[in-house]
Write a protein that holds these residues in place. Structure first.
Motif, PDB file in Angstrom:
ATOM      1  N   PHE B  69       1.937 -28.721 -18.131  1.00  0.00           N
ATOM      2  CA  PHE B  69       3.302 -29.151 -18.455  1.00  0.00           C
ATOM      3  C   PHE B  69       4.131 -29.355 -17.185  1.00  0.00           C
ATOM      4  CE2 PHE B  69       1.460 -26.700 -21.803  1.00  0.00           C
ATOM      5  CZ  PHE B  69       1.796 -27.373 -22.967  1.00  0.00           C
ATOM      6  N   GLY B  70       3.434 -29.389 -16.048  1.00  0.00           N
ATOM      7  CA  GLY B  70       4.133 -29.587 -14.786  1.00  0.00           C
ATOM      8  C   GLY B  70       4.867 -28.356 -14.297  1.00  0.00           C
ATOM      9  N   VAL B  71       4.499 -27.191 -14.825  1.00  0.00           N
ATOM     10  CA  VAL B  71       5.160 -25.942 -14.422  1.00  0.00           C
ATOM     11  C   VAL B  71       4.233 -25.185 -13.485  1.00  0.00           C
ATOM     12  CG1 VAL B  71       6.011 -23.719 -15.278  1.00  0.00           C
ATOM     13  CG2 VAL B  71       6.412 -25.804 -16.604  1.00  0.00           C
ATOM     14  N   ASP B  72       4.790 -24.605 -12.432  1.00  0.00           N
ATOM     15  CA  ASP B  72       3.992 -23.843 -11.476  1.00  0.00           C
ATOM     16  C   ASP B  72       3.790 -22.419 -12.014  1.00  0.00           C
ATOM     17  OD1 ASP B  72       2.840 -22.537  -9.384  1.00  0.00           O
ATOM     18  OD2 ASP B  72       4.542 -22.736  -8.011  1.00  0.00           O
ATOM     19  N   PRO B  73       2.559 -22.059 -12.392  1.00  0.00           N
ATOM     20  CA  PRO B  73       2.358 -20.728 -12.972  1.00  0.00           C
ATOM     21  C   PRO B  73       2.659 -19.597 -11.994  1.00  0.00           C
ATOM     22  CG  PRO B  73       0.284 -21.990 -12.947  1.00  0.00           C
ATOM     23  CD  PRO B  73       1.330 -22.854 -12.335  1.00  0.00           C
ATOM     24  N   VAL B  74       2.472 -19.820 -10.720  1.00  0.00           N
ATOM     25  CA  VAL B  74       2.752 -18.763  -9.735  1.00  0.00           C
ATOM     26  C   VAL B  74       4.243 -18.434  -9.746  1.00  0.00           C
ATOM     27  CG1 VAL B  74       2.675 -18.161  -7.291  1.00  0.00           C
ATOM     28  CG2 VAL B  74       0.777 -19.429  -8.323  1.00  0.00           C
ATOM     29  N   GLU B  75       5.039 -19.470  -9.821  1.00  0.00           N
ATOM     30  CA  GLU B  75       6.496 -19.293  -9.900  1.00  0.00           C
ATOM     31  C   GLU B  75       6.857 -18.506 -11.170  1.00  0.00           C
ATOM     32  OE1 GLU B  75       8.458 -20.529  -7.555  1.00  0.00           O
ATOM     33  OE2 GLU B  75      10.429 -20.178  -8.475  1.00  0.00           O
ATOM     34  N   VAL B  76       6.245 -18.877 -12.266  1.00  0.00           N
ATOM     35  CA  VAL B  76       6.534 -18.220 -13.548  1.00  0.00           C
ATOM     36  C   VAL B  76       6.121 -16.750 -13.492  1.00  0.00           C
ATOM     37  CG1 VAL B  76       5.885 -18.156 -15.993  1.00  0.00           C
ATOM     38  CG2 VAL B  76       6.348 -20.339 -14.888  1.00  0.00           C
ATOM     39  N   GLU B  77       4.977 -16.485 -12.907  1.00  0.00           N
ATOM     40  CA  GLU B  77       4.469 -15.107 -12.881  1.00  0.00           C
ATOM     41  C   GLU B  77       5.245 -14.213 -11.921  1.00  0.00           C
ATOM     42  OE1 GLU B  77       0.268 -13.995 -13.071  1.00  0.00           O
ATOM     43  OE2 GLU B  77      -0.190 -16.123 -12.940  1.00  0.00           O
ATOM     44  N   HIS B  78       5.729 -14.783 -10.838  1.00  0.00           N
ATOM     45  CA  HIS B  78       6.238 -13.921  -9.768  1.00  0.00           C
ATOM     46  C   HIS B  78       7.729 -14.058  -9.459  1.00  0.00           C
ATOM     47  CE1 HIS B  78       2.186 -12.576  -8.883  1.00  0.00           C
ATOM     48  NE2 HIS B  78       1.802 -13.826  -8.980  1.00  0.00           N
TER      49      HIS B  78
END
Lengths: 134, 259
Positions: B69-78
């Motif tokens: 979905f164009g979302v950075d999972p690292v950003e979401v997680e951290h």
């Protein structure tokens, strides 16, 4: 070295990461069957915790060779396997030891889910030799 | 189907569903780990270490879906503050005692698995490919939870009361958060991403009927959406405790970050 993982002696439990002290010499030139050569090389990469190769454990779901670029489809025994990074590094290092391989792409895959049914007969013998039932 | 094959409305709802499942798994892993030591037996406590490991492995695979979905999972997680978490609210604070841990395994983990089963059999390819491995690992959690539930149900009255109270406090919340009956759930069901929420609730009721009967309880039939429901977070108002989110984000290990 294709049979390296078959009947590994107990002492390999103390091998270097990925069994790299047991890895064979790289091929001097590009082999006639590069894909088979990649499988043979992966057969020398041992699990960090068990004296069995990643191929005999059934972790390799596919290999594709395109020139000097190799794609490996790799799974793990558990979704949070603590050895994921070690295994990926060992796979990459073993393949890049071959002068004809210039790049390695590893794709983590989870389909179909890994189960112990994927362990080869040779892998089961190796695990039994180390006192691990499978 | 891939993320891009769905309509923009379904894509947004799908993204929120993934986040709700991933955040709940992440907080459940934290709450299991709180009881690594101090359980009624050493072995039972150590089992929570394995379950924490699984929950975080599952959360990581779920967060990784957000890349579609164009979302950075690292950003979401951290990087997210607690107020943006979409986890079930019954995990906001630590489990009060071992009875609550057991209720968490049976009720929260069990409902999560049912929500994942619905997702894995829907139209979204990434869920179909990744979730079966998670469900295979969850089989051990289910066995562990049910064995403990039987043990407590057949034990002292005080133990049964503790367990019943824990189940009663978690069940409506977890059903509401993980199997909501709102418009968004209908939208996802209509797009084939999941089944109908009513069917899932009925299936959960059947699964929990026997263990809850041993406690003299019946599963909550159909809890309504609470008045403070926040649709964008798929949960009621509130947020997980700050210390848990700091651990989940790895705040004190920023300098050592390796991903």
């Amino acid at each position: 070295m294709a049979e390296l993982s078959v009947g590994l002696p107990m002492h390999v439990a103390s091998h270097m990461s990925g069994g790299r002290d047991l890895w064979s010499e790289p091929l001097p030139e590009r082999p006639d069957d590069p894909e088979a050569a990649v499988w043979r090389a992966l057969g020398e990469v041992l699990d960090p915790e068990l004296p069995v190769s990643v191929t005999d454990l059934g972790l390799i779901y596919g290999v594709r060779v395109d020139g000097g670029r190799v794609e490996v489809r790799l799974t793990f025994t558990a979704t949070a396997c603590p050895c994921m990074e070690f295994i990926e590094e060992d796979v990459r290092d073993r393949l890049l030891a071959e002068p004809w391989i210039t790049a390695v792409e590893i794709e983590q895959v989870w389909d179909p889910p890994w189960t112990s049914a994927r362990i080869s007969p040779a892998g089961r013998r190796a695990l039994r030799g180390a006192g691990v039932s499978a | 189907m891939n993320a891009r094959d769905f309509s923009p409305e379904v894509r947004e709802a799908l993204q929120r569903l993934i986040l709700s499942l991933a955040d709940t798994k992440r907080m459940l892993g934290i709450r299991y780990s709180d009881w690594l030591l101090g359980a009624p037996s050493i072995e039972s406590g150590i089992a929570t270490a394995s379950m924490s490991q699984d929950e975080w492995g599952h959360a990581r695979l779920l967060y990784a879906m957000l890349k579609d979905f164009g979302v950075d999972p690292v950003e979401v997680e951290h990087s997210r503050p607690p107020a943006e978490y979409c986890s079930a609210s019954c995990l906001d604070e630590p489990f009060a005692d071992w009875a609550a841990v057991v209720a968490g395994v049976v009720v929260v983990d069990g409902t999560l698995s049912l929500a994942l089963e619905r997702f894995a059999t829907g139209a979204y390819d990434a869920a179909r490919r990744r979730i079966p491995k998670m469900l295979a690992e969850e089989a051990f959690h289910r066995d562990f939870g049910q064995a403990w539930m039987r043990r407590i149900s057949e034990g002292s009255e005080e133990g049964r009361q503790l367990l019943a109270a824990a189940v009663e406090s978690m069940l409506p919340d977890v059903v509401t958060c993980l199997l909501p009956g709102d418009d968004e759930a209908e939208l996802l069901a209509g797009a084939g991403v999941t089944g109908q929420p009513g069917d899932a609730r009925a299936r959960l009721g059947r699964r929990l009927a026997e263990p809850l009967a041993a406690l003299g309880m019946v599963p909550a039939a159909d809890p309504p959406l609470p008045g403070d429901w926040i649709a964008s977070r798929r949960r009621p108002a509130g947020e997980p405790a700050g210390d848990a989110v700091e651990r989940a984000r790895g705040d004190r290990n920023r300098a050592l970050f390796v991903e």
